[in-house]
Design an enzyme around this catalytic site. Sequence first.
Site, PDB file in Angstrom:
ATOM      1  N   LYS A 199      25.888 -11.509  -9.524  1.00 55.85           N
ATOM      2  CA  LYS A 199      26.390 -11.532  -8.162  1.00 55.85           C
ATOM      3  C   LYS A 199      26.311 -10.119  -7.253  1.00 55.85           C
ATOM      4  CE  LYS A 199      31.012 -13.032  -5.930  1.00 55.85           C
ATOM      5  NZ  LYS A 199      32.469 -13.199  -6.293  1.00 55.85           N
ATOM      6  N   PHE A 239      34.760 -13.606 -17.261  1.00 61.48           N
ATOM      7  CA  PHE A 239      35.349 -15.040 -16.999  1.00 61.48           C
ATOM      8  C   PHE A 239      34.124 -15.673 -16.429  1.00 61.48           C
ATOM      9  CE2 PHE A 239      36.776 -17.889 -13.331  1.00 61.48           C
ATOM     10  CZ  PHE A 239      37.204 -18.696 -14.243  1.00 61.48           C
ATOM     11  N   GLN A 240      33.889 -17.061 -16.759  1.00 66.42           N
ATOM     12  CA  GLN A 240      32.774 -17.892 -16.562  1.00 66.42           C
ATOM     13  C   GLN A 240      31.214 -17.026 -16.769  1.00 66.42           C
ATOM     14  OE1 GLN A 240      33.446 -19.396 -12.614  1.00 66.42           O
ATOM     15  NE2 GLN A 240      34.624 -20.965 -13.488  1.00 66.42           N
ATOM     16  N   MET A 297      20.379 -51.235 -25.057  1.00 65.14           N
ATOM     17  CA  MET A 297      19.280 -50.760 -25.872  1.00 65.14           C
ATOM     18  C   MET A 297      19.463 -50.542 -27.345  1.00 65.14           C
ATOM     19  SD  MET A 297      15.995 -50.831 -25.949  1.00 65.14           S
ATOM     20  CE  MET A 297      14.903 -50.429 -24.690  1.00 65.14           C
TER      21      MET A 297
HETATM   22  C1  TPP Z   1      22.600 -39.110 -21.984  1.00 69.58           C
HETATM   23  C2  TPP Z   1      22.175 -40.117 -23.014  1.00 69.58           C
HETATM   24  N1  TPP Z   1      23.048 -40.520 -23.969  1.00 69.58           N
HETATM   25  C3  TPP Z   1      22.508 -41.472 -24.808  1.00 69.58           C
HETATM   26  C4  TPP Z   1      21.466 -42.025 -24.755  1.00 69.58           C
HETATM   27  C5  TPP Z   1      20.966 -43.252 -25.933  1.00 69.58           C
HETATM   28  N2  TPP Z   1      20.796 -44.565 -25.341  1.00 69.58           N
HETATM   29  C6  TPP Z   1      19.700 -44.854 -24.905  1.00 69.58           C
HETATM   30  S1  TPP Z   1      19.642 -46.200 -24.091  1.00 69.58           S
HETATM   31  C7  TPP Z   1      21.427 -46.515 -24.216  1.00 69.58           C
HETATM   32  C8  TPP Z   1      22.180 -47.598 -23.605  1.00 69.58           C
HETATM   33  C9  TPP Z   1      22.333 -47.611 -22.258  1.00 69.58           C
HETATM   34  O1  TPP Z   1      22.933 -48.685 -21.878  1.00 69.58           O
HETATM   35  P1  TPP Z   1      22.985 -49.274 -20.170  1.00 69.58           P
HETATM   36  O2  TPP Z   1      23.115 -48.191 -19.278  1.00 69.58           O
HETATM   37  O3  TPP Z   1      24.134 -50.104 -20.155  1.00 69.58           O
HETATM   38  O4  TPP Z   1      21.637 -49.879 -20.184  1.00 69.58           O
HETATM   39  P2  TPP Z   1      20.825 -51.456 -21.065  1.00 69.58           P
HETATM   40  O5  TPP Z   1      20.212 -50.934 -22.217  1.00 69.58           O
HETATM   41  O6  TPP Z   1      22.348 -52.085 -21.466  1.00 69.58           O
HETATM   42  O7  TPP Z   1      20.122 -51.914 -19.842  1.00 69.58           O
HETATM   43  C10 TPP Z   1      21.964 -45.360 -24.878  1.00 69.58           C
HETATM   44  C11 TPP Z   1      23.470 -45.019 -25.305  1.00 69.58           C
HETATM   45  C12 TPP Z   1      20.679 -41.774 -23.735  1.00 69.58           C
HETATM   46  N3  TPP Z   1      19.477 -42.331 -23.520  1.00 69.58           N
HETATM   47  N4  TPP Z   1      21.045 -40.753 -22.683  1.00 69.58           N
END
Ligand code: TPP
Lengths: 89, 556
Positions: free
Chosen positions: B159, B109-110, B467
Amino acid sequence: MTTSTNINIIAKNTMGSLERILRLLRHRGFNVTFFQANRCELEDGLNITVQVNTERESSNIFCQLNKLTDVVEVNMNYQQKLRSCLGDG
Amino acid sequence: MRGADYLIKVLKEHGVDTIFGYPGGAIMPVYDALVESGIKHILCRHEQAAVFAADGYSRSSSKLGVCLATSGPGATNLITGIANAYMDSIPLLAITGQVPSNLIGTDAFQEVDIFGLSMPVVKHSFLVTSIDELPNAIYQAIHIANEGRPGPVLIDIAKDVQQETIQGITVEVPKAQIDISDKETIAKVVELISAAQKPLFYAGGGIELAQACDSFAQLVDHLQVPTVTTLKGIGAIPSDSSFNLGMLGMHGTKAANNAVQACDLLIAVGARFDDRATGNLEHFAPNAKVIHFDCDPAEINKLKEVELQITGELNHALQSIKDASAINNGKHYQAWLNHCQQNKRKLSFKYNHPGETIYAPALLNRLSDITKDKATIITCDVGQHQMWVAQHMAFNHPAEHLSSGGLGAMGYGLPSAIGAQFANPSARVINVSGDGSIMMNIQELATLIRYQLPVKILLLDNQRLGMVRQWQHLFFENRFSEIDLSDNPDFSMVANAFGIHAKSISKADEVENALQEFIHNDESYLLHVSIDPDENVWPLVPPGKSNSEYIEENCS
Ligand SMILES: Cc1ncc(C[n+]2csc(CCOP(=O)(O)OP(=O)(O)O)c2C)c(N)n1
């Protein structure tokens, strides 16, 4: 162009040391075509011989292997630029 | 003494006073040992947040970050944070409980093979299945995390080992080794700089990791050589230094990218030629000889051929170069310096944005100006807002700007702010986040309240994964796919539900008052700022292009 390189590694026989070496080679783009590991004089050590095929520049893998905590010594049949891991100058 | 008590004792002896974690079955003996141990344990609400908090604690204090989790899901939840510390070379100790040694390998488990699972993202790791191995594993782990190029180290402790009595302890205390560059190497550096017409420093995160910012800034002032920084190098010399041309790379300043393309000597210091910094590597600094300072020999010649390498201790190397060279080298590159500085002035960012809506770069620039009154740390998430922080805010030190560089992990901002606030109780800590990123570790609002942390959150809400939207706009012909977040919750209400003050604004004329209230409030506070969903980050070097081929607003 694919080149074949022989690498000799002396490593401590600690948990995961072989796994780390193989993982590193795979991840950095090296295909292992021959692998042998024997106990060696170094207390609880391993003497590893690996042959790898790669399309990558081989010198960096020397430094990467050297960086592994368990690795004691690396030798390659590829001499060029190995200096880069051996300190300044 | 049990193994668990011994672990805590050794951590304390190494100066660890704060640990971030989350309990569970396989780590219970360690949690028991924590009671009355004098170590402050911070309960985050997700193991990912605990490891990010430990990372933020480390980055903002240069101390070892320590996090704790149980086996199985607790351990797997750490992985993203361990990878983040690995990519950015952060000294971090991740301690996990493992199922009892007789059950390892039985799919208990785990039970998860976290030792195997984490192997690609740790500097080193230990699986401790016998009490005799515990002392060396702990001493080694702490040593390895800190020495040379720092990084995360995992200790997975069965553990039964945590519970077993430890006797007759013998440890090999690891010794620190310091390599010092020889005089000839230093002389060659001085010679190359003296011979250059257009020298340029390319400063990375390694400068702060080597605690060499002062030596670096002094050398830059002494030689009067213009400097560009990576994302992690921001603050290695103050943003307002006349020699600092700003960040290079994909979202770098025009002055910085132009300088790199034109220089004849590129002096990389603690930087690793990452693709986001170099653009197309074949066209990166095409006219330059390269000198590379890095304590990790595997970084030398990895991506870019160098003329000269310096792997010795950085403070010593930089100070020796300063001592060995004349002030500003006889000004023979004065014309180059003037040219770079003129470029910096001429090509600087403009903040006069028409319209009633809030222009995020202008807001961040203003925030930067009004937070100069006291020590302030900005932590970022990932996306457009992260790049705007890098472009439009000023920093005097890298520890004031915490950003997930190599991994680019959304969700880093809020937990790392928590870590930074614990390491710097009197500093003003602000997380600049996006509406996508904040949701990745939103549960940490509960941690702010539990520990009464005055962490501020500036949420730039474009109702998009901004982005990604920008890339779909530029490189996928406006075929928008899964970037719409217009059904976001009411973020002010979310904050209020946790007991956190919040305010929402959407008009440019509300910014000044809102920012003043935000920074002067003594408690945690979320300022929710609605911004234009179509705003982009400029300039931008398209992936695969040379850094000279940046595009700007009117080109899109
Ligand atoms: C954990 C994770 N998942 C996906 C991405 C891909 N990714 C890079 S920027 C982005 C958008 C980020 O959106 P937001 O936080 O609203 O910031 P904004 O670009 O709108 O300022 C994504 C999905 C990432 N960098 N990290």
